[in-house]
Design a protein around this motif. Structure first.
Motif, PDB file in Angstrom:
ATOM      1  N   PRO A  65       0.813  -1.227   0.000  1.00  0.00           N
ATOM      2  CA  PRO A  65       0.000   0.000   0.000  1.00  0.00           C
ATOM      3  C   PRO A  65       0.838   1.266   0.000  1.00  0.00           C
ATOM      4  N   ASN A  66       2.069   1.209   0.613  1.00  0.00           N
ATOM      5  CA  ASN A  66       2.894   2.424   0.647  1.00  0.00           C
ATOM      6  C   ASN A  66       3.847   2.501  -0.552  1.00  0.00           C
ATOM      7  N   GLY A  67       3.646   1.619  -1.541  1.00  0.00           N
ATOM      8  CA  GLY A  67       4.446   1.685  -2.756  1.00  0.00           C
ATOM      9  C   GLY A  67       5.729   0.896  -2.716  1.00  0.00           C
ATOM     10  N   ASP A  68       6.018   0.237  -1.605  1.00  0.00           N
ATOM     11  CA  ASP A  68       7.244  -0.564  -1.519  1.00  0.00           C
ATOM     12  C   ASP A  68       7.071  -1.883  -2.266  1.00  0.00           C
ATOM     13  N   LEU A  69       8.217  -2.547  -2.486  1.00  0.00           N
ATOM     14  CA  LEU A  69       8.191  -3.871  -3.104  1.00  0.00           C
ATOM     15  C   LEU A  69       7.434  -4.822  -2.195  1.00  0.00           C
ATOM     16  N   ALA A  70       6.492  -5.565  -2.798  1.00  0.00           N
ATOM     17  CA  ALA A  70       5.777  -6.569  -2.020  1.00  0.00           C
ATOM     18  C   ALA A  70       6.226  -7.952  -2.457  1.00  0.00           C
ATOM     19  N   TRP A  71       6.316  -8.826  -1.484  1.00  0.00           N
ATOM     20  CA  TRP A  71       6.640 -10.214  -1.800  1.00  0.00           C
ATOM     21  C   TRP A  71       5.342 -10.978  -1.619  1.00  0.00           C
ATOM     22  N   LEU A  72       4.663 -11.253  -2.712  1.00  0.00           N
ATOM     23  CA  LEU A  72       3.379 -11.921  -2.611  1.00  0.00           C
ATOM     24  C   LEU A  72       3.609 -13.420  -2.510  1.00  0.00           C
ATOM     25  N   LEU A  73       3.092 -13.994  -1.461  1.00  0.00           N
ATOM     26  CA  LEU A  73       3.261 -15.423  -1.234  1.00  0.00           C
ATOM     27  C   LEU A  73       1.914 -16.099  -1.401  1.00  0.00           C
ATOM     28  N   LYS A 175     -15.601 -11.536   4.581  1.00  0.00           N
ATOM     29  CA  LYS A 175     -15.323 -10.590   5.675  1.00  0.00           C
ATOM     30  C   LYS A 175     -13.852 -10.206   5.677  1.00  0.00           C
ATOM     31  N   ARG A 176     -12.993 -11.179   5.434  1.00  0.00           N
ATOM     32  CA  ARG A 176     -11.549 -10.928   5.478  1.00  0.00           C
ATOM     33  C   ARG A 176     -11.133  -9.939   4.393  1.00  0.00           C
ATOM     34  N   VAL A 177     -11.749 -10.059   3.199  1.00  0.00           N
ATOM     35  CA  VAL A 177     -11.440  -9.124   2.117  1.00  0.00           C
ATOM     36  C   VAL A 177     -11.757  -7.695   2.548  1.00  0.00           C
ATOM     37  N   GLU A 178     -12.909  -7.533   3.191  1.00  0.00           N
ATOM     38  CA  GLU A 178     -13.297  -6.189   3.642  1.00  0.00           C
ATOM     39  C   GLU A 178     -12.295  -5.644   4.659  1.00  0.00           C
ATOM     40  N   THR A 179     -11.876  -6.508   5.581  1.00  0.00           N
ATOM     41  CA  THR A 179     -10.890  -6.074   6.578  1.00  0.00           C
ATOM     42  C   THR A 179      -9.612  -5.606   5.891  1.00  0.00           C
ATOM     43  N   LEU A 180      -9.136  -6.393   4.922  1.00  0.00           N
ATOM     44  CA  LEU A 180      -7.888  -6.048   4.245  1.00  0.00           C
ATOM     45  C   LEU A 180      -8.013  -4.759   3.445  1.00  0.00           C
ATOM     46  N   ASP A 187      -6.310  -3.935  -3.621  1.00  0.00           N
ATOM     47  CA  ASP A 187      -6.508  -4.962  -4.642  1.00  0.00           C
ATOM     48  C   ASP A 187      -6.856  -6.323  -4.052  1.00  0.00           C
ATOM     49  N   ALA A 188      -7.107  -6.350  -2.744  1.00  0.00           N
ATOM     50  CA  ALA A 188      -7.468  -7.623  -2.116  1.00  0.00           C
ATOM     51  C   ALA A 188      -8.743  -8.145  -2.754  1.00  0.00           C
ATOM     52  N   GLN A 189      -8.739  -9.419  -3.156  1.00  0.00           N
ATOM     53  CA  GLN A 189      -9.901  -9.983  -3.846  1.00  0.00           C
ATOM     54  C   GLN A 189      -9.929 -11.488  -3.664  1.00  0.00           C
ATOM     55  N   LEU A 190     -11.128 -12.040  -3.812  1.00  0.00           N
ATOM     56  CA  LEU A 190     -11.270 -13.488  -3.754  1.00  0.00           C
ATOM     57  C   LEU A 190     -11.137 -14.052  -5.156  1.00  0.00           C
ATOM     58  N   TYR A 191     -10.636 -15.246  -5.229  1.00  0.00           N
ATOM     59  CA  TYR A 191     -10.453 -15.918  -6.511  1.00  0.00           C
ATOM     60  C   TYR A 191     -11.097 -17.297  -6.406  1.00  0.00           C
ATOM     61  N   GLY A 192     -12.203 -17.461  -7.117  1.00  0.00           N
ATOM     62  CA  GLY A 192     -12.856 -18.769  -7.135  1.00  0.00           C
ATOM     63  C   GLY A 192     -13.871 -19.002  -6.040  1.00  0.00           C
ATOM     64  N   PHE A 205     -10.359 -22.249  -2.939  1.00  0.00           N
ATOM     65  CA  PHE A 205     -10.360 -20.881  -3.440  1.00  0.00           C
ATOM     66  C   PHE A 205      -9.393 -20.022  -2.632  1.00  0.00           C
ATOM     67  N   PHE A 206      -9.164 -18.808  -3.120  1.00  0.00           N
ATOM     68  CA  PHE A 206      -8.052 -18.013  -2.604  1.00  0.00           C
ATOM     69  C   PHE A 206      -8.451 -16.588  -2.287  1.00  0.00           C
ATOM     70  N   LEU A 207      -7.682 -15.975  -1.395  1.00  0.00           N
ATOM     71  CA  LEU A 207      -7.731 -14.530  -1.221  1.00  0.00           C
ATOM     72  C   LEU A 207      -6.406 -14.019  -1.749  1.00  0.00           C
ATOM     73  N   LEU A 208      -6.464 -13.185  -2.768  1.00  0.00           N
ATOM     74  CA  LEU A 208      -5.253 -12.649  -3.385  1.00  0.00           C
ATOM     75  C   LEU A 208      -5.109 -11.184  -3.032  1.00  0.00           C
ATOM     76  N   LEU A 209      -3.865 -10.701  -3.022  1.00  0.00           N
ATOM     77  CA  LEU A 209      -3.620  -9.291  -2.719  1.00  0.00           C
ATOM     78  C   LEU A 209      -3.394  -8.466  -3.980  1.00  0.00           C
ATOM     79  N   ALA A 210      -3.485  -9.124  -5.125  1.00  0.00           N
ATOM     80  CA  ALA A 210      -3.323  -8.421  -6.401  1.00  0.00           C
ATOM     81  C   ALA A 210      -4.160  -9.171  -7.413  1.00  0.00           C
TER      82      ALA A 210
END
Lengths: 260, 274
Positions: A65-73, A175-180, A187-192, A205-210
């Protein structure tokens, strides 16, 4: 039909420890593989016949969110699709759906034709040279039929992988997506998660951050078999065109005689 | 991302032989029903070619399986929406038709001919199927390029026709029947199917657009343009039109068509699985 089971992988909680990847290998006795170094910590680059849970390490510049490099796992796994390309493709009926909605490959029936391998929109199913059969995540079929959850969910130290009834997990996930989002992960979103969405929804299914493409996931995967009707009609058209030509060639009594 | 099914040389040969078997059979069936008694050599050659080829097809398919001894498991299910499932059945059914038609084509009797024509009309539908279904099988997978190729089945059918006719042509040439009336009609049929095949190849490439790259650019491009389009289609067509009276030229053209048919299946399969 029993209540549908699901795995919800919340990638926002993943610390990349790979306990899931190891637990899966241990429980399923998948055996040693030569490591495949991908330039990062991810090993292997993709699912194999001996890697059913795979932690993906995605470096996303300015992903935080602050523009830094994110390591998406992301702990990736077979999606156990409600509409499964592998299942529809299997000519022996080896691939079946359990009463829990999970998709499994019967290792005693599979004859190794590999059509399922080419029919998964996510590239999950892999061929095992030793058994001559196709392999993928079984959703720990033996464990779920004995009151346990999948080994990966059990091993995960952060509860990134959650196991339970699908309808309950979908509610939690929403609910978790809304919290994030509230925390700034826009860009938090559910996938599937949506059973009205692609492939009838994914049982893993997944919760993705991008967006999905960041994780190399297809944005709108479809059943490969949807094309069978059109492609067959076009083939029939070709057969008519060709058949007609051959018919006309043989009906005309050899234009100009045998030297035509 | 997606996984290759590793369908390699055995399956390339299977696709190739299946195309010829289907094409030779339906050409023979059409010649039998719509041609004259003077086309008998074509009918016999077509049916006698189809039988050993479809047998070879069966063996190749079984040998390519991960567990060949379980091939019969495919006959425990029938999924009409699944090319692999229908294909497993159809190869067997077509094999039976080929056997019956081959036996009947060896008999000079009129009764055998009447039965043979009826059998051929039904069997030819399976022949069309065998020649084309493998293309639909590819285009109904999730693999890039294959899954975009709506015309793959249609193209495989046209190629089955051109290679089947070419195989019959070579059989007639080799057995001294090249002077018969059937030769001229075969040549007409071959010109026609080569043109249909050329149109379909170009339509496929155009419709695929950027997705056609595995074929039209990169390591397989030379084989595709040179081997299939050039040597396999344009050259034999020109040869036939220019030197239509020379039997040897006609036989050479047939060889080139066969090479082109092999190249088509080779590049389609290998370019995606490199």
């Amino acid at each position: 039909m029993a209540r549908t089971l699901a795995m919800f992988t919340d990638t926002s909680l993943c610390i990349g420890c790979r306990a899931c990847q190891v637990a899966c290998k241990q429980w399923n006795e998948l055996g040693l593989e030569v490591p495949e170094w991908t330039g990062g910590y991810q090993n292997h680059a993709h699912f194999t016949d001996k890697t059913f849970r795979l932690v993906r390490f995605v470096e996303e510049p300015a992903g935080k969110p602050n523009g830094d490099l994110a390591w998406l796992l992301m702990s990736d796994v077979c999606k156990h699709c409600a509409q499964a390309g592998c299942l529809e493709a299997c000519p022996t009926g080896a691939i079946y759906r359990t009463e829990y909605g999970t998709v499994n490959i019967n290792q005693d029936v599979c004859n190794g034709c590999r059509y399922c391998v080419s029919s998964c929109p996510f590239g999950v199913v892999a061929f095992n040279e030793e058994t001559g059969t196709a392999k993928k995540c079984t959703f720990c079929n033996d464990r779920i039929h004995n009151g346990l959850g999948p080994a990966c969910a059990k091993a995960c130290p952060t509860d990134s992988i959650q196991f339970g009834f699908r309808d309950e997990l979908v509610k939690k996930a929403a609910k978790r997506v809304e919290t994030l989002k509230g925390m700034g992960f826009k860009d938090a979103q559910l996938y599937g998660a949506d059973s009205g969405g692609f492939l009838g929804g994914l049982n893993a299914f997944f919760l993705l951050l991008a967006k999905p493409s960041t994780y190399n996931l297809p944005a709108d995967p479809k059943l490969p078999q949807r094309n069978v009707v059109v492609d067959s009609l076009l083939s029939i058209g070709s057969a008519l065109a060709v058949g007609l030509g051959v018919l006309l060639a043989f009906r005309t009594r050899g234009k100009g005689g045998p030297d035509a | 991302m997606l996984k290759s099914p590793h369908w390699e040389m055995m399956i390339v040969w299977y696709f190739f032989f299946g195309g010829i078997a289907g094409g030779a059979y339906f050409t023979a069936a059409i010649a039998d029903v719509f041609g004259t008694a003077r086309d008998r050599a074509v009918v016999r050659a077509g049916y006698l070619l189809a039988l050993p080829l479809v047998a070879a097809c069966g063996l190749l398919l079984i040998a390519d399986l991960g567990v060949p001894s379980r091939f019969l498991n495919m006959l425990s299910t029938f999924k009409f929406w699944d090319p692999m499932s229908i294909g497993a059945w159809a190869v067997g059914v077509f094999g039976m038709f080929s056997f019956v038609s081959a036996v009947l084509s060896l008999s000079p009797s009129e009764t055998a001919a009447r039965v043979r024509r009826r059998v051929g009309l039904v069997g030819m539908l399976f022949g069309f199927f065998l020649a084309s279904y493998t293309g639909v099988l590819l285009s109904s997978s999730a693999m890039p390029f294959w899954s975009d190729a709506r015309l793959m089945g249609a193209l495989f059918l046209a190629s089955g026709a051109s290679t089947g006719i070419a195989a019959i042509t070579l059989a007639l040439f080799a057995t001294g029947h090249a002077a018969g009336e059937g030769w001229g009609k075969l040549k007409h049929a071959d010109h026609y199917s080569i043109v249909v095949e050329l149109v379909l190849v170009l339509a496929l490439v155009v419709l695929l657009g950027a997705a056609a790259k595995p074929l039209t650019a990169g390591p397989y491009a030379a084989l595709f343009w040179g081997g299939l389009v050039g040597v396999g289609l344009v050259v034999p067509l020109v040869l036939d039109l220019v030197a239509s009276r020379a039997r040897t030229v006609g036989a050479l053209a047939a060889v080139l068509v066969l090479i082109g048919g092999f190249v088509l299946r080779y590049v389609v399969l290998m370019s995606v699985q490199a």
